[in-house]
Design a protein around this motif. Structure first.
Motif, PDB file in Angstrom:
ATOM      1  N   UNK A   1       0.803  -1.223   0.000  1.00  0.00           N
ATOM      2  CA  UNK A   1       0.000   0.000   0.000  1.00  0.00           C
ATOM      3  C   UNK A   1       0.837   1.276   0.000  1.00  0.00           C
ATOM      4  N   UNK A   2       2.145   1.152  -0.212  1.00  0.00           N
ATOM      5  CA  UNK A   2       3.018   2.316  -0.086  1.00  0.00           C
ATOM      6  C   UNK A   2       2.711   3.416  -1.109  1.00  0.00           C
ATOM      7  N   UNK A   3       2.234   3.036  -2.298  1.00  0.00           N
ATOM      8  CA  UNK A   3       1.979   4.029  -3.349  1.00  0.00           C
ATOM      9  C   UNK A   3       0.505   4.389  -3.474  1.00  0.00           C
ATOM     10  N   UNK A   4      -0.306   3.946  -2.550  1.00  0.00           N
ATOM     11  CA  UNK A   4      -1.756   4.114  -2.645  1.00  0.00           C
ATOM     12  C   UNK A   4      -2.169   5.573  -2.839  1.00  0.00           C
ATOM     13  N   UNK A   5      -1.607   6.479  -2.056  1.00  0.00           N
ATOM     14  CA  UNK A   5      -1.995   7.894  -2.155  1.00  0.00           C
ATOM     15  C   UNK A   5      -1.538   8.509  -3.475  1.00  0.00           C
TER      16      UNK A   5
ATOM     17  N   UNK B   1       0.320  -9.434  -7.936  1.00  0.00           N
ATOM     18  CA  UNK B   1      -0.310  -8.563  -8.919  1.00  0.00           C
ATOM     19  C   UNK B   1      -1.499  -7.836  -8.301  1.00  0.00           C
ATOM     20  N   UNK B   2      -2.181  -8.503  -7.383  1.00  0.00           N
ATOM     21  CA  UNK B   2      -3.277  -7.850  -6.661  1.00  0.00           C
ATOM     22  C   UNK B   2      -2.766  -6.612  -5.917  1.00  0.00           C
ATOM     23  N   UNK B   3      -1.535  -6.720  -5.390  1.00  0.00           N
ATOM     24  CA  UNK B   3      -0.959  -5.599  -4.647  1.00  0.00           C
ATOM     25  C   UNK B   3      -0.636  -4.422  -5.559  1.00  0.00           C
ATOM     26  N   UNK B   4      -0.563  -4.674  -6.862  1.00  0.00           N
ATOM     27  CA  UNK B   4      -0.325  -3.612  -7.845  1.00  0.00           C
ATOM     28  C   UNK B   4      -1.633  -3.061  -8.415  1.00  0.00           C
ATOM     29  N   UNK B   5      -2.740  -3.635  -7.991  1.00  0.00           N
ATOM     30  CA  UNK B   5      -4.033  -3.312  -8.592  1.00  0.00           C
ATOM     31  C   UNK B   5      -4.835  -2.375  -7.698  1.00  0.00           C
TER      32      UNK B   5
ATOM     33  N   UNK C   1       1.676  -1.150 -11.166  1.00  0.00           N
ATOM     34  CA  UNK C   1       3.095  -1.420 -10.938  1.00  0.00           C
ATOM     35  C   UNK C   1       3.491  -2.758 -11.539  1.00  0.00           C
ATOM     36  N   UNK C   2       4.806  -2.926 -11.689  1.00  0.00           N
ATOM     37  CA  UNK C   2       5.363  -4.156 -12.231  1.00  0.00           C
ATOM     38  C   UNK C   2       6.094  -4.890 -11.117  1.00  0.00           C
TER      39      UNK C   2
END
Length: 387
Positions: free
Chosen positions: A66-70, A99-103, A110-111
């Motif tokens: 969740x680091x890039x969520x904002x 991949x869920x964590x990038x969604x 994210x990759x």
């Protein structure tokens, strides 16, 4: 293309060099290395400042979660869904939670590039030989052999001075000693009552004992602590599998020079965290095309093998073969194949909650007068209010 990351130790630099090589040799673009020393806690604020200040890099490393969520919510991250669909990421990324964590809201931002697990203890075989005791096979044996290490002038447990190291070690101990169900109840369900229960009481008491076992080694960075194990001045270190990159650079051989215990030898499970690359929105179609080319390249089979072999991590592709891996990596691959996995804490706790737990654990670690019962109470309060 400037790429920002915090991979600066010997093993990490060797690994990220594989990405740079691939970009420089296989595309018309040039990798400009934007390494930031000091780890993620130091690097992430710098990266965010660059992005919101209007001077973003082409790409940057964050952990899965969740680091890039904002940043995504603010519309500052490039949507990679078209790349993911064209490359078939949903079919190849294993486990799918990465991949869920990038969604976010059905779109991919994210990759993911590797699977890193915190769930390891690394032990110096020579240190135990010097102490005249067998290399431990679990946490209980480690505790029993610690006095012999002390007698031989060896620090039982290597620990660096950064808060994420102490907090990460606590997380490993929580899964190993409290069990998977209790850990999920705390981190996924935010159940503070479980924190105050007998399973977690055992963890906090063990963490207090670990604090005493680490006395005598004054280092800051995680790789300095790893180096103490490599040089046989420390018996063991609780650290993620990225430590293997340091052993490899030092010419150490798994099973001969060092040993590894998944889940402290108590719980055979991997937390499937790791690293992912995000790509800031620039408004420039040429830059965007280059960013998407890099995103696809990072997940290509050859690059996945080259990078992860050097990094000590596992590939996120389920269809690549690491033909020459050591016995520790074999253990990790088998756990992954058997589905013995848990999500990483970064996927379940917000950055704010993670910062609070990191701060608390390092305060405890550096305050001998603070008791395990006191830190347990404060940890429960953090979990009770976690988002």
């Amino acid at each position: 293309m400037e790429v920002m990351h915090w991979w600066t130790s010997g093993g990490e630099a060797a690994a990220v060099g594989k990405f740079a090589e691939a970009l420089n040799e296989r595309t018309e673009h040039t990798w400009i290395d934007g390494a930031i020393a000091g780890g993620g806690d130091t690097a992430r604020p710098v990266m965010v400042s660059r992005i919101i200040g209007g001077d973003p890099p082409a790409a940057f490393q964050f952990n899965h979660g969740r680091q890039a969520e904002e940043l995504i919510e603010a519309g500052l991250m490039l949507d990679l869904t078209d790349v993911a669909e064209a490359e078939g990421w949903k079919d190849i990324v294993n486990p799918s939670s990465l991949l869920d964590a990038c969604t976010y809201e059905g779109r991919i931002y994210c990759a993911p590039v590797n699977i890193h697990s915190w769930q390891w203890m690394w032990l110096s075989n020579d240190a135990y030989e010097q102490a005249g005791v067998e290399v431990p096979t679990n946490w209980s044996e480690f505790m029993e052999t610690a006095p012999a290490l002390r007698e031989a002038g060896i620090v039982p447990l290597a620990m660096g001075g950064q808060s994420w190291q102490q907090s990460g070690a606590f997380g490993v101990m929580a899964i190993a000693l409290a069990g998977e169900e209790a850990w999920l109840a705390v981190n996924r369900d935010k159940d503070a009552d479980v924190v105050m229960g007998p399973e977690y009481t055992r963890v906090f008491e063990a963490f207090g004992a670990a604090r005493e076992l680490a006395e005598g080694l004054d280092v800051q960075d995680w790789n300095q602590a790893t180096n103490a194990v490599i040089e046989d001045t420390a018996g063991a270190q609780i650290m993620g599998d990225w430590a293997q990159g340091e052993f490899a650079v030092a010419g150490e051989v798994a099973g001969e020079d060092y040993s590894c215990l998944a889940g402290l030898g108590e719980t055979g499970v991997l937390s499937t965290g790791g690293d992912a690359f995000y790509f800031p929105v620039t408004g420039d179609p040429e830059v965007e095309a280059a960013q998407k080319e890099l995103a696809a390249l990072l997940l290509s089979p050859e690059v996945q093998v080259a990078f992860n072999s050097a990094k000590g991590s596992l590939p996120i592709r389920g269809d690549v073969d690491l033909t020459s891996v050591n016995e520790c990596t074999e253990v990790g691959l088998q756990l992954l194949a058997d589905g013995k996995t848990l999500p990483d804490g970064n996927m379940l706790l917000s950055p704010d909650t993670t910062t609070q737990t990191n701060d608390l654990m390092t305060e405890f670690w550096n305050t001998p007068s603070m008791t395990p019962a006191e830190v347990q109470e404060r940890y429960a309060e953090i979990i009770r209010n976690a988002d």
